[in-house]
Motif scaffolding. Structure first.
Motif, mmCIF file in Angstrom:
data_model
loop_
_atom_site.group_PDB
_atom_site.id
_atom_site.type_symbol
_atom_site.label_atom_id
_atom_site.label_comp_id
_atom_site.label_asym_id
_atom_site.label_seq_id
_atom_site.Cartn_x
_atom_site.Cartn_y
_atom_site.Cartn_z
ATOM 1 N N THR A 207 3.680 51.955 -0.595
ATOM 2 C CA THR A 207 4.017 51.877 0.822
ATOM 3 C C THR A 207 4.010 50.408 1.218
ATOM 4 O OG1 THR A 207 1.694 52.131 1.479
ATOM 5 C CG2 THR A 207 3.037 54.141 1.354
ATOM 6 N N TYR A 208 4.674 50.112 2.343
ATOM 7 C CA TYR A 208 4.854 48.722 2.767
ATOM 8 C C TYR A 208 4.271 48.503 4.163
ATOM 9 C CZ TYR A 208 8.367 48.398 -0.966
ATOM 10 O OH TYR A 208 9.018 48.415 -2.167
ATOM 11 N N ARG A 209 3.880 47.270 4.399
ATOM 12 C CA ARG A 209 3.555 46.800 5.743
ATOM 13 C C ARG A 209 4.193 45.435 5.903
ATOM 14 N NH1 ARG A 209 -2.363 46.374 6.465
ATOM 15 N NH2 ARG A 209 -2.295 48.617 6.911
ATOM 16 N N ASP A 210 5.053 45.307 6.900
ATOM 17 C CA ASP A 210 5.768 44.045 7.138
ATOM 18 C C ASP A 210 6.507 43.560 5.893
ATOM 19 O OD1 ASP A 210 4.761 44.014 9.743
ATOM 20 O OD2 ASP A 210 2.958 42.923 9.126
ATOM 21 N N GLY A 211 7.079 44.506 5.153
ATOM 22 C CA GLY A 211 7.896 44.162 4.002
ATOM 23 C C GLY A 211 7.143 43.859 2.723
ATOM 24 N N ILE A 212 5.806 43.968 2.759
ATOM 25 C CA ILE A 212 4.968 43.682 1.581
ATOM 26 C C ILE A 212 4.237 44.964 1.181
ATOM 27 C CG2 ILE A 212 3.071 42.299 0.649
ATOM 28 C CD1 ILE A 212 5.548 40.665 1.325
ATOM 29 N N VAL A 213 4.171 45.238 -0.123
ATOM 30 C CA VAL A 213 3.423 46.403 -0.601
ATOM 31 C C VAL A 213 1.972 46.310 -0.131
ATOM 32 C CG1 VAL A 213 2.509 47.563 -2.653
ATOM 33 C CG2 VAL A 213 4.883 46.782 -2.625
ATOM 34 N N ASN A 214 1.464 47.421 0.452
ATOM 35 C CA ASN A 214 0.073 47.409 0.926
ATOM 36 C C ASN A 214 -0.758 48.552 0.364
ATOM 37 O OD1 ASN A 214 1.225 49.496 2.437
ATOM 38 N ND2 ASN A 214 -0.175 49.148 4.152
ATOM 39 N N ALA A 215 -0.131 49.494 -0.349
ATOM 40 C CA ALA A 215 -0.882 50.579 -0.977
ATOM 41 C C ALA A 215 -0.082 51.143 -2.145
ATOM 42 C CB ALA A 215 -1.188 51.681 0.033
ATOM 43 N N LEU A 216 -0.824 51.693 -3.117
ATOM 44 C CA LEU A 216 -0.232 52.236 -4.328
ATOM 45 C C LEU A 216 -0.501 53.733 -4.409
ATOM 46 C CD1 LEU A 216 -1.601 49.519 -6.802
ATOM 47 C CD2 LEU A 216 0.483 49.410 -5.413
ATOM 48 N N LEU A 217 0.490 54.518 -4.819
ATOM 49 C CA LEU A 217 0.315 55.928 -5.117
ATOM 50 C C LEU A 217 0.142 56.040 -6.626
ATOM 51 C CD1 LEU A 217 2.017 55.776 -2.370
ATOM 52 C CD2 LEU A 217 2.646 58.134 -2.872
ATOM 53 N N LEU A 218 -1.008 56.548 -7.059
ATOM 54 C CA LEU A 218 -1.392 56.462 -8.462
ATOM 55 C C LEU A 218 -1.391 57.827 -9.140
ATOM 56 C CD1 LEU A 218 -4.329 53.942 -8.043
ATOM 57 C CD2 LEU A 218 -1.972 53.448 -8.735
ATOM 58 N N GLY A 219 -1.169 57.803 -10.450
ATOM 59 C CA GLY A 219 -1.138 59.053 -11.192
ATOM 60 C C GLY A 219 -1.609 58.894 -12.622
ATOM 61 N N VAL A 240 -3.533 38.231 -1.642
ATOM 62 C CA VAL A 240 -2.238 38.264 -0.964
ATOM 63 C C VAL A 240 -1.112 37.920 -1.934
ATOM 64 C CG1 VAL A 240 -0.830 37.181 0.824
ATOM 65 C CG2 VAL A 240 -3.223 37.737 1.296
ATOM 66 N N ALA A 241 -1.337 36.926 -2.773
ATOM 67 C CA ALA A 241 -0.313 36.534 -3.750
ATOM 68 C C ALA A 241 -0.026 37.661 -4.733
ATOM 69 C CB ALA A 241 -0.761 35.281 -4.498
ATOM 70 N N ASP A 242 -1.058 38.440 -5.091
ATOM 71 C CA ASP A 242 -0.863 39.561 -6.013
ATOM 72 C C ASP A 242 0.005 40.642 -5.377
ATOM 73 O OD1 ASP A 242 -2.581 38.427 -7.989
ATOM 74 O OD2 ASP A 242 -4.302 39.102 -6.828
ATOM 75 N N TRP A 243 -0.233 40.935 -4.087
ATOM 76 C CA TRP A 243 0.568 41.946 -3.393
ATOM 77 C C TRP A 243 2.028 41.474 -3.263
ATOM 78 C CZ3 TRP A 243 -1.107 46.657 -3.116
ATOM 79 C CH2 TRP A 243 -2.464 46.925 -3.015
ATOM 80 N N ARG A 244 2.228 40.201 -3.038
ATOM 81 C CA ARG A 244 3.594 39.676 -2.961
ATOM 82 C C ARG A 244 4.299 39.795 -4.314
ATOM 83 N NH1 ARG A 244 4.814 37.113 1.701
ATOM 84 N NH2 ARG A 244 3.073 36.513 3.068
ATOM 85 N N GLU A 245 3.571 39.512 -5.370
ATOM 86 C CA GLU A 245 4.148 39.630 -6.709
ATOM 87 C C GLU A 245 4.464 41.089 -7.033
ATOM 88 O OE1 GLU A 245 5.370 38.263 -10.601
ATOM 89 O OE2 GLU A 245 5.302 37.464 -8.559
ATOM 90 N N LEU A 246 3.579 42.001 -6.624
ATOM 91 C CA LEU A 246 3.843 43.425 -6.807
ATOM 92 C C LEU A 246 5.109 43.850 -6.071
ATOM 93 C CD1 LEU A 246 0.476 45.429 -6.622
ATOM 94 C CD2 LEU A 246 2.287 45.676 -8.329
ATOM 95 N N THR A 247 5.274 43.330 -4.869
ATOM 96 C CA THR A 247 6.466 43.637 -4.080
ATOM 97 C C THR A 247 7.725 43.206 -4.816
ATOM 98 O OG1 THR A 247 5.199 43.336 -2.034
ATOM 99 C CG2 THR A 247 7.595 43.292 -1.850
ATOM 100 N N ARG A 248 7.674 42.022 -5.397
ATOM 101 C CA ARG A 248 8.834 41.505 -6.134
ATOM 102 C C ARG A 248 9.113 42.337 -7.382
ATOM 103 N NH1 ARG A 248 10.038 38.569 -10.420
ATOM 104 N NH2 ARG A 248 7.855 38.366 -11.042
ATOM 105 N N ILE A 249 8.075 42.609 -8.162
ATOM 106 C CA ILE A 249 8.264 43.302 -9.445
ATOM 107 C C ILE A 249 8.735 44.737 -9.244
ATOM 108 C CG2 ILE A 249 7.062 44.151 -11.498
ATOM 109 C CD1 ILE A 249 5.236 41.718 -11.304
ATOM 110 N N THR A 250 8.126 45.430 -8.286
ATOM 111 C CA THR A 250 8.415 46.862 -8.138
ATOM 112 C C THR A 250 9.810 47.137 -7.582
ATOM 113 O OG1 THR A 250 7.259 46.823 -5.989
ATOM 114 C CG2 THR A 250 6.007 47.554 -7.919
#
Length: 314
Positions: A207-219, A240-250
């Motif tokens: 899920t996103y907040r302000d265009g950045i990933v803020n939560a993960l759905l895990l399985g 914060v940098a990790d969440w930005r990188e996650l946003t880019r990669i995903t």
């Protein structure tokens, strides 16, 4: 070079074993690491058989801390944050691949090698010796220093576990002093008692907040290969940098349909992903609905998705 092996693993328990034959040790929140030294060459190999020699160059000169012509050592590679072992910190070292990044990290993120066993010494396997005998050998040949230590035994497991809970550390491992070392084994002569649970889970949505990933759905994958939803996680040690990188990669993993065997209840704002990335997550317990209670992300998991299986919980 010496042949690599699969290390001995403890089983999970909820009861601290008692008796004169049992000792307890701190369960370190790090990366299991075996050192192989044949007298000429050194290799650092993790639990899954992957080489990590380049990531920890400061431990490759075995002769500087171990008096042996050849040896296989077993231990845990850790890094501290706020005075306690941090999986997120050690993964900042372990996940690096480029020489420039490794060189920079080695001088900025201090790794500590906590050695707790020995499998091979001067051309001979010592796995058939008792834990007491193997620890005596380690005392004779290892020269500890600030970033390389021998893990001490604590006779009172209950007291150690209490201290671990007070400090918010991972837990303890209890071992029989008469135990031999079972290569590739996992049995009750070594038992781990954790404070809560931790596991590797694959990311099936965000899920996103302000265009950045803020939560993960895990399985996790069950025995039939179904991808089972185990909960949302947003809090933890990612910066914060990790969440930005996650946003880019995903962005390259987005798919139209849910990868989960059953659609999660909280899915209104979810963006579904192909489960290719993994995280290590810690949580208090399972809810009656089979999801994690109070999950905390410990860091990105440097493992393939097929390792995110329910059998981790055994």
């Amino acid at each position: 070079m010496l042949k690599t092996v699969t290390p001995f693993e403890p089983i999970r328990t909820e009861v601290i074993p008692m008796g004169d034959q049992w000792v307890a040790q701190v369960k370190w929140d790090g990366v299991r690491m075996l050192t192989y030294y044949d007298g000429l060459q050194t290799k650092l190999i993790n639990r899954k058989g992957n080489e990590r020699s380049r990531q920890y160059p400061e431990f490759l000169d075995v002769s500087a801390y171990c008096h042996a012509n050849s040896v296989i050592l077993d231990g845990e590679m850790i890094a501290l944050s706020g005075g306690k072992p941090s999986f997120h910190e050690i993964m900042r070292r372990d996940s690096l691949r480029r020489e420039q990044e490794i060189s920079f990290a080695a001088s900025h993120i201090q790794a500590i090698y906590m050695i707790f066993d020995i499998l091979y010494y001067n051309g001979q396997w010592v796995t058939n010796k008792t834990l007491t005998q193997r620890q005596q050998l380690l005392q004779e040949i290892i020269s500890p220093h600030s970033t390389l230590q021998l893990v001490p035994n604590i006779e009172d497991g209950e007291s150690l576990f209490t201290v671990m809970k007070e400090r918010g550390w991972e837990g303890i491992v209890c071992k029989r002093l008469d135990s031999t070392y079972a290569i590739g084994g996992k049995d009750s002569r070594w038992q781990k008692l954790k404070i809560g649970y931790d596991l590797y889970a694959a990311i099936g949505g965000v899920t996103y907040r302000d265009g950045i990933v803020n939560a993960l759905l895990l399985g996790l994958y069950d025995l039939e290969g179904n991808f089972i939803y185990i909960g949302h996680a947003g809090g933890g040690k990612l910066k914060v940098a990790d969440w930005r990188e996650l946003t880019r990669i995903t962005k390259t993993m987005i798919r139209d349909t849910s990868p989960f065997h059953r659609l999660p209840q909280r899915n209104k704002e979810a963006v579904w992903l192909q489960p290719q990335l993994c995280v290590k997550v810690q949580f208090m317990e399972w809810t009656p609905g089979g999801t994690m209670r109070h999950p905390v992300i410990q860091g990105m998991g440097n493992v393939p998705p097929e390792m995110c299986v329910i059998t981790q919980l055994e």
